[in-house]
Motif scaffolding. Structure first.
Motif, PDB file in Angstrom:
ATOM      1  N   ARG A  88       0.813  -1.216   0.000  1.00 47.34           N
ATOM      2  CA  ARG A  88       0.000   0.000   0.000  1.00 47.34           C
ATOM      3  C   ARG A  88       0.844   1.262   0.000  1.00 47.34           C
ATOM      4  O   ARG A  88       0.411   2.290  -0.536  1.00 47.34           O
ATOM      5  N   ASP A  89       2.028   1.197   0.594  1.00 46.58           N
ATOM      6  CA  ASP A  89       2.873   2.389   0.633  1.00 46.58           C
ATOM      7  C   ASP A  89       3.308   2.805  -0.767  1.00 46.58           C
ATOM      8  O   ASP A  89       3.280   3.987  -1.121  1.00 46.58           O
ATOM      9  N   GLU A  90       3.716   1.820  -1.568  1.00 52.06           N
ATOM     10  CA  GLU A  90       4.175   2.129  -2.924  1.00 52.06           C
ATOM     11  C   GLU A  90       3.068   1.922  -3.961  1.00 52.06           C
ATOM     12  O   GLU A  90       3.291   2.158  -5.147  1.00 52.06           O
ATOM     13  N   LYS A  91       1.886   1.469  -3.505  1.00 53.71           N
ATOM     14  CA  LYS A  91       0.734   1.231  -4.381  1.00 53.71           C
ATOM     15  C   LYS A  91       1.113   0.278  -5.520  1.00 53.71           C
ATOM     16  O   LYS A  91       0.982   0.578  -6.697  1.00 53.71           O
ATOM     17  N   ILE A  92       1.583  -0.890  -5.098  1.00 56.48           N
ATOM     18  CA  ILE A  92       2.012  -1.938  -6.034  1.00 56.48           C
ATOM     19  C   ILE A  92       1.368  -3.253  -5.596  1.00 56.48           C
ATOM     20  O   ILE A  92       1.282  -3.547  -4.402  1.00 56.48           O
ATOM     21  N   ILE A  93       0.907  -4.032  -6.567  1.00 61.79           N
ATOM     22  CA  ILE A  93       0.498  -5.412  -6.267  1.00 61.79           C
ATOM     23  C   ILE A  93       1.599  -6.352  -6.738  1.00 61.79           C
ATOM     24  O   ILE A  93       2.288  -6.084  -7.740  1.00 61.79           O
ATOM     25  N   VAL A  94       1.748  -7.443  -6.012  1.00 63.59           N
ATOM     26  CA  VAL A  94       2.735  -8.458  -6.368  1.00 63.59           C
ATOM     27  C   VAL A  94       1.983  -9.744  -6.683  1.00 63.59           C
ATOM     28  O   VAL A  94       1.154 -10.202  -5.885  1.00 63.59           O
ATOM     29  N   THR A  95       2.259 -10.323  -7.851  1.00 65.84           N
ATOM     30  CA  THR A  95       1.620 -11.585  -8.228  1.00 65.84           C
ATOM     31  C   THR A  95       2.681 -12.667  -8.345  1.00 65.84           C
ATOM     32  O   THR A  95       3.864 -12.429  -8.092  1.00 65.84           O
ATOM     33  N   GLU A  96       2.271 -13.855  -8.724  1.00 71.09           N
ATOM     34  CA  GLU A  96       3.219 -14.957  -8.887  1.00 71.09           C
ATOM     35  C   GLU A  96       4.131 -14.753 -10.089  1.00 71.09           C
ATOM     36  O   GLU A  96       5.112 -15.472 -10.250  1.00 71.09           O
ATOM     37  N   SER A  97       3.773 -13.751 -10.933  1.00 66.31           N
ATOM     38  CA  SER A  97       4.580 -13.571 -12.144  1.00 66.31           C
ATOM     39  C   SER A  97       5.071 -12.143 -12.371  1.00 66.31           C
ATOM     40  O   SER A  97       5.887 -11.912 -13.250  1.00 66.31           O
ATOM     41  N   MET A  98       4.567 -11.156 -11.585  1.00 71.68           N
ATOM     42  CA  MET A  98       4.928  -9.765 -11.892  1.00 71.68           C
ATOM     43  C   MET A  98       4.639  -8.862 -10.714  1.00 71.68           C
ATOM     44  O   MET A  98       4.020  -9.265  -9.717  1.00 71.68           O
ATOM     45  N   GLN A  99       5.108  -7.608 -10.851  1.00 71.94           N
ATOM     46  CA  GLN A  99       4.702  -6.517  -9.980  1.00 71.94           C
ATOM     47  C   GLN A  99       4.063  -5.449 -10.845  1.00 71.94           C
ATOM     48  O   GLN A  99       4.499  -5.224 -11.976  1.00 71.94           O
ATOM     49  N   LEU A 100       3.028  -4.798 -10.324  1.00 75.87           N
ATOM     50  CA  LEU A 100       2.307  -3.832 -11.140  1.00 75.87           C
ATOM     51  C   LEU A 100       1.798  -2.699 -10.252  1.00 75.87           C
ATOM     52  O   LEU A 100       1.170  -2.958  -9.217  1.00 75.87           O
ATOM     53  N   PRO A 101       2.080  -1.447 -10.620  1.00 79.63           N
ATOM     54  CA  PRO A 101       1.556  -0.328  -9.826  1.00 79.63           C
ATOM     55  C   PRO A 101       0.067  -0.125 -10.083  1.00 79.63           C
ATOM     56  O   PRO A 101      -0.456  -0.482 -11.133  1.00 79.63           O
ATOM     57  N   TYR A 102      -0.614   0.454  -9.102  1.00 80.95           N
ATOM     58  CA  TYR A 102      -2.027   0.741  -9.279  1.00 80.95           C
ATOM     59  C   TYR A 102      -2.338   2.165  -8.825  1.00 80.95           C
ATOM     60  O   TYR A 102      -1.678   2.712  -7.944  1.00 80.95           O
ATOM     61  N   SER A 103      -3.346   2.731  -9.446  1.00 83.56           N
ATOM     62  CA  SER A 103      -3.915   3.987  -8.975  1.00 83.56           C
ATOM     63  C   SER A 103      -5.141   3.686  -8.126  1.00 83.56           C
ATOM     64  O   SER A 103      -5.342   4.262  -7.059  1.00 83.56           O
ATOM     65  N   THR A 104      -5.960   2.761  -8.647  1.00 85.99           N
ATOM     66  CA  THR A 104      -7.158   2.312  -7.936  1.00 85.99           C
ATOM     67  C   THR A 104      -7.159   0.789  -7.936  1.00 85.99           C
ATOM     68  O   THR A 104      -6.880   0.160  -8.962  1.00 85.99           O
ATOM     69  N   LEU A 105      -7.469   0.220  -6.784  1.00 90.13           N
ATOM     70  CA  LEU A 105      -7.480  -1.236  -6.648  1.00 90.13           C
ATOM     71  C   LEU A 105      -8.867  -1.678  -6.173  1.00 90.13           C
ATOM     72  O   LEU A 105      -9.432  -1.104  -5.244  1.00 90.13           O
ATOM     73  N   ILE A 106      -9.435  -2.681  -6.853  1.00 91.57           N
ATOM     74  CA  ILE A 106     -10.747  -3.220  -6.495  1.00 91.57           C
ATOM     75  C   ILE A 106     -10.574  -4.689  -6.133  1.00 91.57           C
ATOM     76  O   ILE A 106     -10.156  -5.496  -6.972  1.00 91.57           O
ATOM     77  N   LEU A 107     -10.870  -5.021  -4.893  1.00 94.98           N
ATOM     78  CA  LEU A 107     -10.761  -6.402  -4.434  1.00 94.98           C
ATOM     79  C   LEU A 107     -12.105  -7.102  -4.606  1.00 94.98           C
ATOM     80  O   LEU A 107     -13.108  -6.691  -4.023  1.00 94.98           O
ATOM     81  N   ALA A 108     -12.105  -8.128  -5.418  1.00 97.44           N
ATOM     82  CA  ALA A 108     -13.302  -8.951  -5.634  1.00 97.44           C
ATOM     83  C   ALA A 108     -12.900 -10.410  -5.474  1.00 97.44           C
ATOM     84  O   ALA A 108     -13.137 -11.250  -6.345  1.00 97.44           O
ATOM     85  N   THR A 109     -12.271 -10.694  -4.343  1.00 96.28           N
ATOM     86  CA  THR A 109     -11.654 -12.002  -4.126  1.00 96.28           C
ATOM     87  C   THR A 109     -12.640 -13.076  -3.684  1.00 96.28           C
ATOM     88  O   THR A 109     -12.280 -14.245  -3.549  1.00 96.28           O
TER      89      THR A 109
END
Length: 967
Positions: A88-109
């Motif tokens: 959340r500090d750097e507004k980045i998600i980490v996946t099993e294959s990449m890192q990606l910055p976000y401006s808006t994140l929607i959790l629909a898990t």
């Protein structure tokens, strides 16, 4: 150019995908780079209909979107790529294959199945029912075993039980609570549902707590319950609730509820203003919503907020549900449990059929606040509108749940406010429908495309149609009640035209009163029925063959694997021992499944197309005749033994049943007709649940009309009393012919009666008092039917040209290799239909298949090419050759080889075939399915050349026009 910011959706389930659709609707895919991450390898699919996957549907059939949805809108879809961390500090998600910055994140898990910590709940004793992979594992675990158990008697638990039943297992449901579906139903409703579910052969055990799962002796596992009883089973599916999938949010420090769930506000924002949560992972005011509709509402709120609508807010969700569990209607509306202080209730309990309805009112009686429905959801739409829109209840609220014959009447559209929700899935109000009609949506399909109403679960269909037609009428627009695109007339109007003008063929009717074209699977069977009712010509007449659905064409009911049932007439239920022996011998010879029917006949199931003539030849030689079980016609006249044997009988009910069945056999009508005759008022033949019911009295016969059993039973009404036999028959003649003249297509007598202006008294005036002056004509018309009766199978067996239709393949004598059986209870049942295993390329050059004489005009046959089944449809022309279309015979929906026996016609000017099983339409030019773009069949290039039918593979460049060459 300014680089677009990333908007990331974590979760590609139903709610996550719907959110993406909402972003597209608001144009947000043009403002953001939208990314969707899904843990599963599948594209978004319909979890609500997961059970269909067990019936043979593939994953693509459940897909929620067009193949190119993401590419067309510039959305990056990342499948099989789990998000493992949010910075959340750097507004980045980490996946099993990449890192990606976000401006808006929607959790629909979403949520995970809750599996109680029962010792031994591993392997095949610890299955769950949530994803396609879960269902694959259940299917594998069910192979070659007998029994399955579901722990959990809620909504998903009963769906899981149905899935196990579909797999052929004996099933037990274990419920900790005192009744089934406690979240939706009160105790009475739960008991009624238990009664219904047990009637389907499912073992239900309530108030059972599973303590431990150990190894079984006769099955894989043994469940040990708290009361020291046990149950042996081969697999265990847990469906004891859900738990929000909130680990990702928890580890990044978002606020989490005490019992789980990502805390959100009215804007669906989490404790981080740049992160939203929607669906089952979200906790709003301490509540988790386990239905898809609230998740959709949250998705709409988030999309609207991002599009600039600051007023958009989530204010809770109505948890009313309407569903069908294993064929049983279940509905829950509003405050179904009556928890509001001072609530009062009306209850209707139908002990005979296990139905239950409860209506909940506020303490002052001025509001309907909730309802429980088990057994009949036709009451749901009206009650839902009363609750949702706080409409004042009628003077006697109980009328809203009392029996009303063929389904409860809808609340009039005029009584609904503009804010009334018509479609809960897509939040479509009456006002939105009104606006769409005002903007030019004047047909129902256009309205659905514009508003999405009716495209979700489909539960609002009747109410939507009611509101739509009311809106059209209010604007002075005539509601089009045309039969179909080929005839701008109703079934009643076509019947009158046929009778008045002496029309004897479909082509003649089309030329004089049609709109052109080949016809379709709606108008062809209707016209075929009308012609048969009017003139009583054999349905095997070559003029009528192209009009008939497969049941009438081959004079047997098609079953799910493409075989047919054989049902000889057993008039009145009376049969000699010798004839019973014949039925047994025929069933054994052809390996047919046998069952006694509710209409006092014997059904023989599993006859292949080419076997039908031989089977019927043996039956006719033994004195049987066709029972017309395949047609919309007189089916059976059920009887008790009456005064001949019974000490209570006052008349010979068997003799009367024989007279009536032999008089009305073969009568074609808008829908099936069922009769019964009881020898006394004890009513053992159940005559008051039939279209025509007769009950003996000391002075004659009482006549009842317009009843039916089935899904929505209707009690027949007393029409006349103490009739002598001659008057009885006269009234029945008139009644049946008046019904045939005036009913709509596929309309039972009960529904027809409900729509008669003037009701039963009007019907009595017409039939008894001859108020229309037509009774003599009705009687003459019926006598013509009686005098010209013919056994349709006898007619076919004496005509070699007609027998040519009964070939599985016109160029090969083999049976269909896809038809297989498996043993069950000392008989056989169909094995599951198998999808096509391979796709063999067709020949590049023209290849001979069969002779032109093997084809049937305006209809289909099937030929073999290198073990590939090819359906051939023939349109003759004035020159004698005509046009032939060729497509694969395999139906991708049912996986049965049946398309060659479907009805050929045209829709919007394009030649199509309608599947004889589930009525999907396939274009004959390219094989595309008109109802589902994800399904298609292979089309072939075909021609008639020197009197022979030839095929070749279609050009890879696209569909090559079907060729016609003159000899």
């Amino acid at each position: 150019m300014t680089q677009k910011k990333n908007l990331i959706i974590v979760g590609n389930g139903m709610v996550g995908h719907y959110c993406a659709e909402q972003l597209v609707m608001h144009g947000l895919h043009e403002q953001y780079d939208v990314h969707i991450f899904g843990e599963e390898r599948h594209q978004a699919y319909d979890r609500v209909h997961l059970t269909e996957y067990m019936t043979g549907q593939d994953a693509l059939a459940l897909r929620l979107h067009q193949e190119d949805f993401h590419d067309a809108h510039g959305i990056a879809l990342h499948l099989n790529d789990r998000v493992t961390h949010i910075n959340r500090d750097e507004k980045i998600i980490v996946t099993e294959s990449m890192q990606l910055p976000y401006s808006t994140l929607i959790l629909a898990t979403g949520a995970l199945p809750f599996v109680p910590p029962v010792p031994g709940n591993t392997g095949t004793a610890g299955l769950v029912y949530r994803t396609l992979e879960d269902l694959d594992l259940i299917r594998d675990s069910a192979s070659n075993v007998q029994h399955g158990t579901v722990i959990g008697g809620g909504l998903l638990g009963l769906e899981a039980a149905n899935a196990l039943k579909v797999l052929g297992l004996n099933v037990s449901v274990i419920q900790l609570a005192s009744h089934l579906m406690p979240a939706q139903l009160d105790e009475e409703g739960g008991r009624a549902l238990k009664h219904r579910i047990e009637a389907l052969g499912i073992d239900v055990r309530v108030q059972h707590q599973t303590q431990e799962i150990v190894a079984g002796t006769t099955h894989r596992h043994k469940l040990i319950f708290a009361d020291n009883t046990s149950l042996e089973t081969d697999l265990v599916v847990f469906s004891a609730g859900i738990k929000p999938q909130d680990n990702l949010a928890r580890t990044c420090g978002l606020a989490i509820g005490q019992r789980g769930g990502i805390v959100i506000d009215n804007h669906c924002r989490t404790s981080d203003p740049d992160i939203f949560a929607i669906g089952e992972c979200a906790l709003w005011e301490g509540k988790i919503f386990g239905l898809v509709a609230p998740g959709y509402t949250m998705a709409r709120v988030v999309s609207a907020l991002l599009a600039g609508d600051t007023e958009a807010a989530f204010t809770g969700a109505d948890m009313s549900t309407k569903l069908k569990l294993q064929g049983v209607d279940v509905g829950s509306v509003g405050d179904a449990h009556g928890l509001e202080p001072g609530s009062t209730s009306y209850r209707f309990i139908g002990e005979a059929d296990g139905s239950y309805r409860r209506l909940v009112l506020s303490a002052d009686g001025k509001r309907i606040t909730g309802a429980v429905l088990v057994g009949d959801n036709s009451y749901y739409d009206t009650i839902f509108q009363y609750v949702q829109n706080r409409i004042a209840p009628p003077a006697d609220p109980a009328t809203l749940i009392l029996p009303r014959g063929e389904g409860a009447a809808l609340l009039g559209a005029d009584a609904l406010p503009e804010t009334a929700t018509i479609c809960s899935c897509h939040n479509v109000t009456k006002g939105a429908i009104s606006a769409a009609v005002g903007q030019g949506c004047t047909d129902l399909s256009a309205l659905k495309n514009e508003t999405k109403a009716g495209t979700g679960c489909g539960g609002c269909a009747a109410l939507l149609k009611n509101v739509f037609e009311t809106e059209l009428s209010a604007r002075g627009i005539t509601v089009d009640r045309s039969l179909c695109e080929h005839f701008s007339y109703t079934r009643q109007e076509l019947y009158s035209l046929v009778r008045v003008h002496g029309i004897r063929s479909f082509e003649e009717l089309m030329a004089q009163y049609g709109n052109g074209g080949l016809g379709c699977d709606i108008c062809k069977p209707v016209v075929g029925s009308v012609l048969a009712s009017a003139w009583n010509k054999p349905i095997t007449d070559p003029l009528y063959i192209p009009l008939q659905d497969t049941n009438d064409t081959f004079m047997g009911n098609m079953q799910k694997n493409g075989t047919y049932s054989v049902v000889p007439r057993i008039a009145g239920g009376e049969i000699t021992p010798d004839k019973l022996i014949i039925l047994g011998q025929v069933a054994k010879k052809y390996n047919l499944y046998t069952k006694i029917t509710g209409g006092q006949r014997v059904d023989l199931f599993g006859a292949q197309l080419h076997q039908l003539p031989a089977i019927w030849a043996e039956l006719l030689d033994a004195g049987f005749e066709t029972g017309h079980a395949y047609g919309k016609s007189t089916r059976t006249v059920k009887s008790c033994v009456g005064s001949t044997w019974c000490r209570y009988g006052v008349q010979d009910s068997v003799g009367k049943a024989l007279d009536l069945e032999n008089r009305y056999k073969g009568l074609r009508s808008p829908h099936k007709l069922k009769f019964a005759v009881s020898g006394c008022t004890r009513e053992c033949a159940e005559a008051q649940s039939k279209d025509v019911g007769i009950i003996a009295t000391e002075n004659g016969w009482n006549l009842f009309v317009c009843g039916n059993g089935g899904m929505r039973p209707r009690h027949a009404e007393l029409f006349a009393t103490d009739l002598d036999s001659e008057t009885l028959v006269k009234y029945i003649d008139r009644f049946l012919m008046f019904y045939i003249r005036t009913a709509d297509k596929l309309q039972r007598t009960s529904v027809w009666r409900e729509g008669l202006e003037g009701g039963l008294e009007y019907l009595k005036d017409v039939i008894i008092h001859d108020s229309l002056g037509i009774c003599e004509e009705l009687e003459q018309q019926m006598q013509h039917v009686v005098d010209t009766y013919h056994c349709e199978w006898k007619d076919a067996l004496t005509d070699q040209e007609k027998l040519k239709r009964f070939r599985t393949f016109v160029n090969d004598s083999r049976p269909d290799p896809n038809i297989r059986t498996v043993p069950e209870r000392d008989q056989v049942k169909p094995a599951d239909n198998q999808p096509e295993q391979s796709f063999t390329a067709g020949p590049a050059e023209w290849t001979d298949l069969c002779a032109r004489e093997d084809l049937v005009a305006r209809s289909g046959v099937v030929a073999l090419y290198n073990d590939i089944q090819v359906a051939l449809f023939y349109l003759p022309d004035a020159y004698g050759e005509g046009q032939v279309f060729a497509v694969d015979n395999h139906d991708p929906f049912s996986h049965a080889n049946v398309l060659g026996r479907g009805l050929m016609g045209d829709l919007n000017g394009e030649p199509v075939v309608a599947s004889p099983l589930y009525k999907q339409h396939f274009r004959l030019t390219d094989g595309a399915c008109l109802e589902d773009v994800t399904k298609s069949i292979r089309a072939w290039d075909a021609r008639i050349h020197h009197g022979r039918v030839e095929i070749r593979a279609l050009s890879m460049a696209g569909a090559v026009p079907t060729e016609t060459l003159m000899a």
